[in-house]
Write a protein that holds these residues in place. Sequence first.
Motif, PDB file in Angstrom:
ATOM      1  N   THR A  53      -5.311   1.661  12.859  1.00 49.04           N
ATOM      2  CA  THR A  53      -5.729   0.264  12.998  1.00 49.04           C
ATOM      3  C   THR A  53      -4.476  -0.599  13.060  1.00 49.04           C
ATOM      4  O   THR A  53      -3.593  -0.472  12.205  1.00 49.04           O
ATOM      5  CB  THR A  53      -6.579  -0.165  11.785  1.00 49.04           C
ATOM      6  OG1 THR A  53      -7.673   0.727  11.657  1.00 49.04           O
ATOM      7  CG2 THR A  53      -7.102  -1.586  11.961  1.00 49.04           C
TER       8      THR A  53
ATOM      9  N   SER B  63      -8.826  -1.113  16.257  1.00 48.67           N
ATOM     10  CA  SER B  63      -8.621   0.329  16.360  1.00 48.67           C
ATOM     11  C   SER B  63      -7.809   0.639  17.599  1.00 48.67           C
ATOM     12  O   SER B  63      -8.084   0.094  18.675  1.00 48.67           O
ATOM     13  CB  SER B  63      -9.968   1.041  16.489  1.00 48.67           C
ATOM     14  OG  SER B  63     -10.647   0.967  15.290  1.00 48.67           O
TER      15      SER B  63
ATOM     16  N   ASP C 251      -3.361   1.423   8.349  1.00 52.78           N
ATOM     17  CA  ASP C 251      -3.604   0.033   8.712  1.00 52.78           C
ATOM     18  C   ASP C 251      -2.264  -0.652   8.879  1.00 52.78           C
ATOM     19  O   ASP C 251      -1.513  -0.759   7.907  1.00 52.78           O
ATOM     20  CB  ASP C 251      -4.393  -0.583   7.552  1.00 52.78           C
ATOM     21  CG  ASP C 251      -4.993  -1.908   7.901  1.00 52.78           C
ATOM     22  OD1 ASP C 251      -5.589  -2.516   6.991  1.00 52.78           O
ATOM     23  OD2 ASP C 251      -4.885  -2.333   9.062  1.00 52.78           O
TER      24      ASP C 251
ATOM     25  N   ARG D  13      -4.947   7.994  15.882  1.00 53.46           N
ATOM     26  CA  ARG D  13      -5.778   6.798  15.807  1.00 53.46           C
ATOM     27  C   ARG D  13      -5.356   6.022  14.574  1.00 53.46           C
ATOM     28  O   ARG D  13      -5.132   6.603  13.518  1.00 53.46           O
ATOM     29  CB  ARG D  13      -7.255   7.191  15.645  1.00 53.46           C
ATOM     30  CG  ARG D  13      -7.948   7.564  16.951  1.00 53.46           C
ATOM     31  CD  ARG D  13      -9.333   8.168  16.690  1.00 53.46           C
ATOM     32  NE  ARG D  13      -9.862   8.851  17.846  1.00 53.46           N
ATOM     33  CZ  ARG D  13      -9.256   9.822  18.529  1.00 53.46           C
ATOM     34  NH1 ARG D  13      -8.079  10.243  18.159  1.00 53.46           N
ATOM     35  NH2 ARG D  13      -9.811  10.370  19.573  1.00 53.46           N
TER      36      ARG D  13
ATOM     37  N   THR E 125      -5.545   3.857  19.788  1.00 50.71           N
ATOM     38  CA  THR E 125      -5.257   5.271  19.982  1.00 50.71           C
ATOM     39  C   THR E 125      -3.981   5.363  20.800  1.00 50.71           C
ATOM     40  O   THR E 125      -3.777   4.566  21.724  1.00 50.71           O
ATOM     41  CB  THR E 125      -6.406   5.942  20.771  1.00 50.71           C
ATOM     42  OG1 THR E 125      -7.624   5.715  20.079  1.00 50.71           O
ATOM     43  CG2 THR E 125      -6.174   7.438  20.903  1.00 50.71           C
TER      44      THR E 125
END
Lengths: 292, 157
Positions: free
Chosen positions: B9, B14, B73, B7, B16
């Motif tokens: 960002t 978000s 991120d 997972r 996956t």
Amino acid sequence: MKLPAFEYVAPRSLEEVLTTLEQLGDEAKVLAGGQSLLPLMAFRLAQPAVLIDLANVHGLDGLSAGDEGLTLGALVTHRNVELNRDLGHGFEAIVDAVPLIGHVAIRNRGTVGGSVAHADPQAEWPALLLLFDATVNASNSRGERSIDADGFFTGWFTTGLHDDELLTGVGLRRPPPSARSAFVEIARRHGDFALAGAAVVLDISDGEVSEARVALVGSSSTPRRASESEASLIGSPLDAAAIRQASEIAVQCVDESSESDTSKARYRQRAVRVVTERALRLAGDRALNAAA
Amino acid sequence: MTATTIRLTVNRRSCTARVAVRTTLADMLRDELHLTGTHLGCEHGVCGACTVLLDGQSVRSCLVLAVQAAGRDVTTVEGLDGPEADRLRAAFASHHALQCGYCTPGFLIAATEALARTPISREQLVRELSGNLCRCTGYQSILDAVVSVADAAGGLE
């Protein structure tokens, strides 16, 4: 090419890393920034069965600059060093050299420990370690040891690290307060590996060189101290003649057998002479300005 | 492990993805998340076409394993938005800083990072952008575009 298949582990502690290294030995490679290892794997020049990622291990990214010297954890990135404005006097060669390592995106990931353990003879950090009489800290599951940089780099991409050891950090000794250093390299393009590089420390007192250190990049299969150049500078007034002589002596460090084409060796000899001369002039100017 | 679900960002959303550990961040972005703005040039870190931001820093996404981006991120060229990004893209267009466009996403990311550290000189911009290769433009138009953005923001030395 795409990367070959491998098993991946990301230990959460140094102890776990060391246990894993003890169990796997040379089947495993440690992954720090990946900026040297992953390209090798993309070319299938390295195909480790297991990658041990250090990303989850805390405590290996400390940078500390004190009176005695500079301590760098293995996971300090080149970019961390580049953006640090407080390395202090004597370490000007580091300030010169680090922005020359690859490009910003490489320096954001690549680590000091990775560069030292990888021991590319055309890399900057190994020569800087020789220049600053550094120690390399390594651990295995049985304990820790400190290894002198002098003798640590034993050949092409080869160091004195054992298969079960992790390089955890390096310590560079700060030159005396009046000494200054410089690093100059020649590369085909900005960011390329050095064709030749010279890292020097000079200390001048009463108009004479009291200390001289010259470490060369690209002269051989390892970085080298040009000890005869250094000796020729001690007691000299660091004028043009002394610098030229020291630079010409440094050429003797170029290992001709490491080039199959003699014209390349002659180019490297000339490049070593030029970078040594430029670095000596730069460090000399800095040392004189510091004294003024 | 040889495969895992991660997972992370990406462009403030978000995401996956199930990836083999040997999958690079670049391939995951393109193949799993269908963000094909990030390009593959050399796949060994020297061309810059794959450059993205990881936790705000430019990285070669071909030299980052997808698993290494877990929990982090990522910003790709698709995620560059806001007035500053608009000005950068407009400057690229008006200065003819792209032809085939293959290197452009990497340059936009690199320029975004460089411009965040103003004041900056043209010489420093040359160094900061030297990690991105272009086969079409000869670079001057790219530099002119980025310099113009720095200048308009009062950040050109």
